[in-house]
Design a protein around this motif. Structure first.
Motif, PDB file in Angstrom:
ATOM      1  N   ASP A 146      29.002 -42.357  33.911  1.00 33.29           N
ATOM      2  CA  ASP A 146      30.264 -43.080  34.102  1.00 33.29           C
ATOM      3  C   ASP A 146      30.691 -43.821  32.831  1.00 33.29           C
ATOM      4  OD1 ASP A 146      28.078 -44.764  34.318  1.00 33.29           O
ATOM      5  OD2 ASP A 146      29.123 -46.174  35.642  1.00 33.29           O
ATOM      6  N   ARG A 147      29.783 -44.013  31.895  1.00 29.90           N
ATOM      7  CA  ARG A 147      30.099 -44.711  30.647  1.00 29.90           C
ATOM      8  C   ARG A 147      30.435 -43.747  29.505  1.00 29.90           C
ATOM      9  NH1 ARG A 147      25.451 -47.243  32.814  1.00 29.90           N
ATOM     10  NH2 ARG A 147      25.924 -49.331  33.552  1.00 29.90           N
ATOM     11  N   MET A 148      30.382 -42.474  29.775  1.00 29.74           N
ATOM     12  CA  MET A 148      30.506 -41.465  28.735  1.00 29.74           C
ATOM     13  C   MET A 148      31.848 -41.539  28.006  1.00 29.74           C
ATOM     14  SD  MET A 148      30.515 -37.385  29.403  1.00 29.74           S
ATOM     15  CE  MET A 148      31.530 -37.607  30.845  1.00 29.74           C
ATOM     16  N   TRP A 149      32.958 -41.488  28.714  1.00 32.97           N
ATOM     17  CA  TRP A 149      34.269 -41.425  28.066  1.00 32.97           C
ATOM     18  C   TRP A 149      34.648 -42.746  27.410  1.00 32.97           C
ATOM     19  CZ3 TRP A 149      35.646 -36.994  26.679  1.00 32.97           C
ATOM     20  CH2 TRP A 149      35.326 -35.887  27.448  1.00 32.97           C
ATOM     21  N   SER A 150      34.218 -43.845  27.989  1.00 30.17           N
ATOM     22  CA  SER A 150      34.526 -45.123  27.341  1.00 30.17           C
ATOM     23  C   SER A 150      33.775 -45.261  26.017  1.00 30.17           C
ATOM     24  CB  SER A 150      34.206 -46.295  28.271  1.00 30.17           C
ATOM     25  OG  SER A 150      32.833 -46.281  28.614  1.00 30.17           O
ATOM     26  N   LEU A 151      32.543 -44.759  25.952  1.00 29.55           N
ATOM     27  CA  LEU A 151      31.800 -44.783  24.692  1.00 29.55           C
ATOM     28  C   LEU A 151      32.458 -43.895  23.640  1.00 29.55           C
ATOM     29  CD1 LEU A 151      28.078 -44.661  25.847  1.00 29.55           C
ATOM     30  CD2 LEU A 151      29.250 -46.545  24.748  1.00 29.55           C
ATOM     31  N   ILE A 152      32.918 -42.733  24.070  1.00 32.01           N
ATOM     32  CA  ILE A 152      33.538 -41.804  23.125  1.00 32.01           C
ATOM     33  C   ILE A 152      34.860 -42.360  22.609  1.00 32.01           C
ATOM     34  CG2 ILE A 152      34.611 -39.526  22.929  1.00 32.01           C
ATOM     35  CD1 ILE A 152      32.352 -38.494  24.720  1.00 32.01           C
ATOM     36  N   VAL A 153      35.697 -42.898  23.490  1.00 33.03           N
ATOM     37  CA  VAL A 153      36.988 -43.447  23.072  1.00 33.03           C
ATOM     38  C   VAL A 153      36.788 -44.654  22.158  1.00 33.03           C
ATOM     39  CG1 VAL A 153      39.074 -44.609  23.901  1.00 33.03           C
ATOM     40  CG2 VAL A 153      38.256 -42.544  25.038  1.00 33.03           C
ATOM     41  N   LEU A 154      35.903 -45.558  22.534  1.00 28.18           N
ATOM     42  CA  LEU A 154      35.636 -46.719  21.691  1.00 28.18           C
ATOM     43  C   LEU A 154      35.019 -46.301  20.354  1.00 28.18           C
ATOM     44  CD1 LEU A 154      35.804 -49.780  21.605  1.00 28.18           C
ATOM     45  CD2 LEU A 154      33.523 -49.862  22.587  1.00 28.18           C
ATOM     46  N   GLY A 155      34.164 -45.294  20.378  1.00 30.90           N
ATOM     47  CA  GLY A 155      33.571 -44.788  19.140  1.00 30.90           C
ATOM     48  C   GLY A 155      34.609 -44.210  18.201  1.00 30.90           C
ATOM     49  N   VAL A 156      35.565 -43.468  18.750  1.00 25.93           N
ATOM     50  CA  VAL A 156      36.631 -42.900  17.909  1.00 25.93           C
ATOM     51  C   VAL A 156      37.504 -44.004  17.338  1.00 25.93           C
ATOM     52  CG1 VAL A 156      38.759 -41.525  18.000  1.00 25.93           C
ATOM     53  CG2 VAL A 156      36.665 -40.633  19.004  1.00 25.93           C
ATOM     54  N   ILE A 157      37.837 -44.998  18.174  1.00 28.08           N
ATOM     55  CA  ILE A 157      38.680 -46.106  17.724  1.00 28.08           C
ATOM     56  C   ILE A 157      38.005 -46.897  16.605  1.00 28.08           C
ATOM     57  CG2 ILE A 157      39.626 -48.339  18.446  1.00 28.08           C
ATOM     58  CD1 ILE A 157      40.300 -47.036  21.124  1.00 28.08           C
ATOM     59  N   MET A 158      36.705 -46.994  16.629  1.00 25.29           N
ATOM     60  CA  MET A 158      36.000 -47.734  15.580  1.00 25.29           C
ATOM     61  C   MET A 158      35.683 -46.859  14.367  1.00 25.29           C
ATOM     62  SD  MET A 158      33.441 -50.061  17.858  1.00 25.29           S
ATOM     63  CE  MET A 158      32.900 -51.110  16.538  1.00 25.29           C
ATOM     64  N   PHE A 159      35.350 -45.599  14.602  1.00 19.93           N
ATOM     65  CA  PHE A 159      34.908 -44.729  13.514  1.00 19.93           C
ATOM     66  C   PHE A 159      36.037 -44.348  12.567  1.00 19.93           C
ATOM     67  CE2 PHE A 159      34.083 -40.449  11.820  1.00 19.93           C
ATOM     68  CZ  PHE A 159      32.925 -40.705  11.112  1.00 19.93           C
TER      69      PHE A 159
END
Length: 112
Positions: free
Chosen positions: A70-83
């Motif tokens: 359930d945390r998968m997409w939030s980690l990916i979106v936040l990772g892209v926003i930071m990276f």
């Protein structure tokens, strides 16, 4: 008949005196200040964003237990926003350090 233009003969014009008030130092660029705080922030954003993208992709591929899916997409979106901004500013800093044409430390915003 154009009445808006009136000739004024009361003005007298004179040529300015030729003066040499310019120095060579006026036309030289000051040394560029390296924005260390901004580069540190970009490094932090790039590293944390990469870690979040890595964890999100490991959850997708099943290398991390599926109870966290359930945390998968939030980690990916936040990772892209930071990276992305971190990598972008680190790339500019690298090219400016290597003196590539068109890149300067002035392109990186400073934090005072």
């Amino acid at each position: 008949m154009n009445r808006s233009r009136k000739k004024h003969s009361n003005y007298s014009y004179s040529k300015l005196a030729d003066r040499e008030d310019f120095t060579d130092e006026q036309f030289q660029l000051p040394p560029t200040k390296i924005p260390w705080k901004a580069i540190c922030l970009a490094t932090f954003l790039c590293c944390v964003g990469f870690v979040l993208l890595l964890i999100g992709s490991l959850i997708i591929t099943g290398h991390i237990d599926s109870q966290y899916s359930d945390r998968m997409w939030s980690l990916i979106v936040l990772g892209v926003i930071m990276f992305l901004p971190g990598f972008y500013h680190l790339r500019i800093a690298y090219y400016a350090f290597r003196n590539f044409p068109g890149y300067s430390f002035d392109d990186i915003p400073e934090f005072e």
